[in-house]
Each structure stands twice: as structure tokens, then as C-alpha cells.
Design a protein around this motif. Structure first.
Motif, PDB file in Angstrom:
ATOM      1  N   PHE A 181     -79.215 -38.807  14.831  1.00 18.14           N
ATOM      2  CA  PHE A 181     -78.551 -37.504  14.679  1.00 18.14           C
ATOM      3  C   PHE A 181     -78.636 -36.659  15.943  1.00 18.14           C
ATOM      4  O   PHE A 181     -77.969 -35.625  16.049  1.00 18.14           O
ATOM      5  CB  PHE A 181     -79.163 -36.721  13.506  1.00 18.14           C
ATOM      6  CG  PHE A 181     -78.834 -37.301  12.160  1.00 18.14           C
ATOM      7  CD1 PHE A 181     -77.518 -37.423  11.742  1.00 18.14           C
ATOM      8  CD2 PHE A 181     -79.836 -37.736  11.327  1.00 18.14           C
ATOM      9  CE1 PHE A 181     -77.207 -37.962  10.503  1.00 18.14           C
ATOM     10  CE2 PHE A 181     -79.548 -38.273  10.079  1.00 18.14           C
ATOM     11  CZ  PHE A 181     -78.230 -38.387   9.662  1.00 18.14           C
ATOM     12  N   ASP A 182     -79.451 -37.059  16.897  1.00 16.63           N
ATOM     13  CA  ASP A 182     -79.627 -36.291  18.118  1.00 16.63           C
ATOM     14  C   ASP A 182     -78.791 -36.869  19.257  1.00 16.63           C
ATOM     15  O   ASP A 182     -78.038 -37.824  19.075  1.00 16.63           O
ATOM     16  CB  ASP A 182     -81.108 -36.261  18.507  1.00 16.63           C
ATOM     17  CG  ASP A 182     -81.943 -35.491  17.492  1.00 16.63           C
ATOM     18  OD1 ASP A 182     -81.377 -34.619  16.813  1.00 16.63           O
ATOM     19  OD2 ASP A 182     -83.140 -35.800  17.374  1.00 16.63           O
ATOM     20  N   SER A 183     -78.949 -36.273  20.437  1.00 19.32           N
ATOM     21  CA  SER A 183     -78.220 -36.716  21.620  1.00 19.32           C
ATOM     22  C   SER A 183     -79.139 -37.520  22.534  1.00 19.32           C
ATOM     23  O   SER A 183     -80.368 -37.446  22.418  1.00 19.32           O
ATOM     24  CB  SER A 183     -77.667 -35.508  22.389  1.00 19.32           C
ATOM     25  OG  SER A 183     -76.768 -34.779  21.586  1.00 19.32           O
ATOM     26  N   ALA A 184     -78.535 -38.272  23.433  1.00 17.45           N
ATOM     27  CA  ALA A 184     -79.309 -39.052  24.389  1.00 17.45           C
ATOM     28  C   ALA A 184     -78.434 -39.340  25.592  1.00 17.45           C
ATOM     29  O   ALA A 184     -77.204 -39.260  25.526  1.00 17.45           O
ATOM     30  CB  ALA A 184     -79.815 -40.353  23.770  1.00 17.45           C
ATOM     31  N   GLY A 185     -79.062 -39.650  26.704  1.00 15.60           N
ATOM     32  CA  GLY A 185     -78.294 -39.957  27.904  1.00 15.60           C
ATOM     33  C   GLY A 185     -79.206 -40.185  29.089  1.00 15.60           C
ATOM     34  O   GLY A 185     -80.378 -40.541  28.937  1.00 15.60           O
ATOM     35  N   PHE A 186     -78.642 -39.962  30.266  1.00 14.67           N
ATOM     36  CA  PHE A 186     -79.372 -40.160  31.517  1.00 14.67           C
ATOM     37  C   PHE A 186     -79.308 -38.883  32.338  1.00 14.67           C
ATOM     38  O   PHE A 186     -78.406 -38.045  32.141  1.00 14.67           O
ATOM     39  CB  PHE A 186     -78.788 -41.329  32.302  1.00 14.67           C
ATOM     40  CG  PHE A 186     -78.868 -42.638  31.574  1.00 14.67           C
ATOM     41  CD1 PHE A 186     -80.043 -43.369  31.545  1.00 14.67           C
ATOM     42  CD2 PHE A 186     -77.755 -43.153  30.903  1.00 14.67           C
ATOM     43  CE1 PHE A 186     -80.132 -44.581  30.871  1.00 14.67           C
ATOM     44  CE2 PHE A 186     -77.833 -44.354  30.221  1.00 14.67           C
ATOM     45  CZ  PHE A 186     -79.025 -45.064  30.202  1.00 14.67           C
ATOM     46  N   ALA A 187     -80.241 -38.748  33.251  1.00 16.81           N
ATOM     47  CA  ALA A 187     -80.271 -37.556  34.107  1.00 16.81           C
ATOM     48  C   ALA A 187     -80.716 -37.949  35.508  1.00 16.81           C
ATOM     49  O   ALA A 187     -81.596 -38.804  35.670  1.00 16.81           O
ATOM     50  CB  ALA A 187     -81.207 -36.504  33.528  1.00 16.81           C
ATOM     51  N   TRP A 214     -84.239 -40.820  38.591  1.00 19.10           N
ATOM     52  CA  TRP A 214     -83.483 -41.049  37.358  1.00 19.10           C
ATOM     53  C   TRP A 214     -84.383 -41.027  36.130  1.00 19.10           C
ATOM     54  O   TRP A 214     -85.511 -41.498  36.145  1.00 19.10           O
ATOM     55  CB  TRP A 214     -82.740 -42.379  37.437  1.00 19.10           C
ATOM     56  CG  TRP A 214     -81.608 -42.351  38.404  1.00 19.10           C
ATOM     57  CD1 TRP A 214     -81.610 -42.799  39.695  1.00 19.10           C
ATOM     58  CD2 TRP A 214     -80.300 -41.832  38.165  1.00 19.10           C
ATOM     59  NE1 TRP A 214     -80.390 -42.590  40.276  1.00 19.10           N
ATOM     60  CE2 TRP A 214     -79.552 -42.002  39.362  1.00 19.10           C
ATOM     61  CE3 TRP A 214     -79.668 -41.248  37.075  1.00 19.10           C
ATOM     62  CZ2 TRP A 214     -78.225 -41.613  39.480  1.00 19.10           C
ATOM     63  CZ3 TRP A 214     -78.343 -40.851  37.185  1.00 19.10           C
ATOM     64  CH2 TRP A 214     -77.639 -41.035  38.382  1.00 19.10           C
ATOM     65  N   TYR A 215     -83.804 -40.487  35.048  1.00 18.27           N
ATOM     66  CA  TYR A 215     -84.515 -40.392  33.773  1.00 18.27           C
ATOM     67  C   TYR A 215     -83.542 -40.718  32.635  1.00 18.27           C
ATOM     68  O   TYR A 215     -82.325 -40.525  32.751  1.00 18.27           O
ATOM     69  CB  TYR A 215     -85.043 -38.972  33.552  1.00 18.27           C
ATOM     70  CG  TYR A 215     -86.070 -38.522  34.551  1.00 18.27           C
ATOM     71  CD1 TYR A 215     -87.431 -38.548  34.239  1.00 18.27           C
ATOM     72  CD2 TYR A 215     -85.690 -38.056  35.817  1.00 18.27           C
ATOM     73  CE1 TYR A 215     -88.388 -38.135  35.164  1.00 18.27           C
ATOM     74  CE2 TYR A 215     -86.640 -37.648  36.737  1.00 18.27           C
ATOM     75  CZ  TYR A 215     -87.984 -37.687  36.418  1.00 18.27           C
ATOM     76  OH  TYR A 215     -88.925 -37.289  37.335  1.00 18.27           O
ATOM     77  N   SER A 216     -84.086 -41.227  31.547  1.00 22.68           N
ATOM     78  CA  SER A 216     -83.354 -41.212  30.296  1.00 22.68           C
ATOM     79  C   SER A 216     -83.863 -40.022  29.489  1.00 22.68           C
ATOM     80  O   SER A 216     -85.003 -39.571  29.684  1.00 22.68           O
ATOM     81  CB  SER A 216     -83.554 -42.510  29.511  1.00 22.68           C
ATOM     82  OG  SER A 216     -84.901 -42.650  29.102  1.00 22.68           O
ATOM     83  N   TRP A 217     -83.028 -39.486  28.615  1.00 21.27           N
ATOM     84  CA  TRP A 217     -83.457 -38.331  27.838  1.00 21.27           C
ATOM     85  C   TRP A 217     -82.963 -38.435  26.398  1.00 21.27           C
ATOM     86  O   TRP A 217     -81.953 -39.080  26.118  1.00 21.27           O
ATOM     87  CB  TRP A 217     -82.986 -37.010  28.449  1.00 21.27           C
ATOM     88  CG  TRP A 217     -81.480 -36.858  28.563  1.00 21.27           C
ATOM     89  CD1 TRP A 217     -80.708 -37.158  29.631  1.00 21.27           C
ATOM     90  CD2 TRP A 217     -80.601 -36.375  27.539  1.00 21.27           C
ATOM     91  NE1 TRP A 217     -79.395 -36.904  29.365  1.00 21.27           N
ATOM     92  CE2 TRP A 217     -79.301 -36.423  28.081  1.00 21.27           C
ATOM     93  CE3 TRP A 217     -80.778 -35.935  26.246  1.00 21.27           C
ATOM     94  CZ2 TRP A 217     -78.170 -36.030  27.340  1.00 21.27           C
ATOM     95  CZ3 TRP A 217     -79.669 -35.540  25.504  1.00 21.27           C
ATOM     96  CH2 TRP A 217     -78.377 -35.582  26.077  1.00 21.27           C
ATOM     97  N   THR A 218     -83.682 -37.826  25.519  1.00 18.36           N
ATOM     98  CA  THR A 218     -83.254 -37.648  24.137  1.00 18.36           C
ATOM     99  C   THR A 218     -83.576 -36.205  23.759  1.00 18.36           C
ATOM    100  O   THR A 218     -84.517 -35.605  24.285  1.00 18.36           O
ATOM    101  CB  THR A 218     -83.992 -38.598  23.173  1.00 18.36           C
ATOM    102  OG1 THR A 218     -85.410 -38.382  23.271  1.00 18.36           O
ATOM    103  CG2 THR A 218     -83.681 -40.050  23.484  1.00 18.36           C
TER     104      THR A 218
END
Length: 222
Positions: A181-187, A214-218
């Protein structure tokens, strides 16, 4: 009551032994060996496919919830089938087969890879250049900057990107699959994540370092 003739008992035992031997030979003949070999190969291909589904479902910055659920259910079914097959073969032949170990080895290896985050790391390594090309040469926004959306290709490597923004200290990419239900991606955050990122798309974001800037995020989407 007449005593049984020992020679008759011995003859019956020999006959039963000969029958069992002939049955074992029939079941262990070239035809049966080929059928078993094909069946065992097909079964372990299914095991590999299920393991691959589990690994791929966690190769996202979040996870692919549908694929994870389907692969998890399939893994339980496969494990039960393996246990039933192993018990049946062991009880009927009285022997432990070396191929009994293939399924458990694949299962343990899959769990180790999942536990160490290898699926995401390997997939990211294969797709990093596509993301790096987007941010290459662009000045990094300083602290206090406003979020500014920018256009990126829908596909960056094998990831589907549904949004991108320049943010204080770098850039954030939102991946299509998300985190249930949440968001996720890269930064891309050369200076690391800061409290200024707790806004825009993100509410209480969690970052995982992928190397370099670089990071992944949620996080919860606003």
C-alpha cells in the motif's frame, strides 16, 4: 493337525522372493528409469521456477506483492510434494536417493539470498547505468530547494518509473510496483538522506544504501 512340510515353506519363500525380484526388476528397468528421470527433472525445474519467482518478487525497492504471495504459496505446495515423494520412494525402495537433497539445497540457497538482499542488489547493479544517465551532468539542488518534477522514460532498465523529482540534495525516482500500500523507489543523494525528504511523495521514508550516492527507499505516499 498336520505339521507343515519345511520344504513346502521354503519353496513358497523362494517363489515369493522370485516374484519380488521380478517386480523390482520391472520397476527398475530402463523404461522406468527414464520415466523417473524425466519426472524428477520436471519436478526440480518447478522448484527452480518457484525459487526464481520468490527472488524476483524481492528484487524491487519494495516488493512485488502479488508475485511474492503466489511464489510463497507455491513454495509450500512444492515442499509438501517433495516430502511426500521422498517418503514414498524411501519406504518403497528402502533406499535414500541423492536427488532428495536437491530441493532442500535450492530452498536453503534461496532463503540465504533473500535474507542478504541479493535479489535487489544484483538487479540494481544491472540497471544502475540507466538511472545514472538521467542524473549525469545535472547540478545537485542545494538544501532548502523546492521539489521539482521532471520527465524520465517510463522504463529505466527493467524498472517502471512513474515519477521523478529533483529534491534537496539529489533526485528521487518513484517505482511503479511500490511496497504494497506504500510507495517505493530509488534516490540519488550524494550527501545522504536528510530530514528535508520527509515531504512531497514521502512520509517517514526508510532508505537502504545501494552504493555510491544511490539508495532504495520505501515510505508512505502523501
Amino acid at each position: 493337525m498336520h505339521a507343515l512340510d519345511p520344504s513346502l515353506i521354503e519353496a513358497q519363500d523362494v517363489a515369493m522372493s522370485d516374484t519380488a525380484t521380478s517386480d523390482d526388476a520391472a520397476l527398475d528397468g530402463p523404461g522406468w528409469r527414464l520415466i523417473w528421470a524425466l519426472w524428477i527433472c520436471a519436478f526440480h525445474l518447478v522448484v527452480v521456477a518457484v525459487a526464481g519467482g520468490l527472488l524476483w518478487s524481492l528484487s524491487y525497492p519494495g516488493y512485488h506483492s502479488l508475485l511474492l504471495a503466489a511464489s510463497g504459496f507455491a513454495s509450500v505446495v512444492v515442499a509438501c510434494c517433495w516430502l511426500g515423494l521422498a517418503l514414498y520412494v524411501a519406504s518403497t525402495t528402502g533406499r535414500w536417493r541423492r536427488w532428495f537433497l536437491i530441493g532442500p539445497v535450492i530452498g536453503v540457497l534461496t532463503l540465504v539470498l533473500l535474507g542478504t538482499g541479493v535479489p535487489l542488489k544484483m538487479r540494481w547493479a544491472a540497471n544502475r547505468d540507466a538511472f545514472a544517465a538521467v542524473v549525469a551532468g545535472h547540478p545537485i539542488p542545494p538544501p532548502g530547494s523546492e521539489w521539482q518534477d521532471f520527465t524520465v522514460p517510463r522504463w529505466l532498465g527493467s524498472y517502471i518509473i512513474v515519477g521523478a523529482s529533483w529534491v534537496p540534495g539529489g533526485a528521487v525516482f518513484r517505482e511503479d510496483q511500490g511496497d504494497f500500500f506504500d510507495s517505493a523507489g530509488f534516490a540519488y543523494l550524494p550527501g545522504g538522506p536528510t530530514g528535508e525528504l520527509n515531504t512531497g511523495w514521502l512520509v517517514r521514508p526508510s532508505f537502504q544504501h545501494l552504493g555510491g550516492g544511490w539508495y532504495s527507499w520505501t515510505g508512505n505516499s502523501s
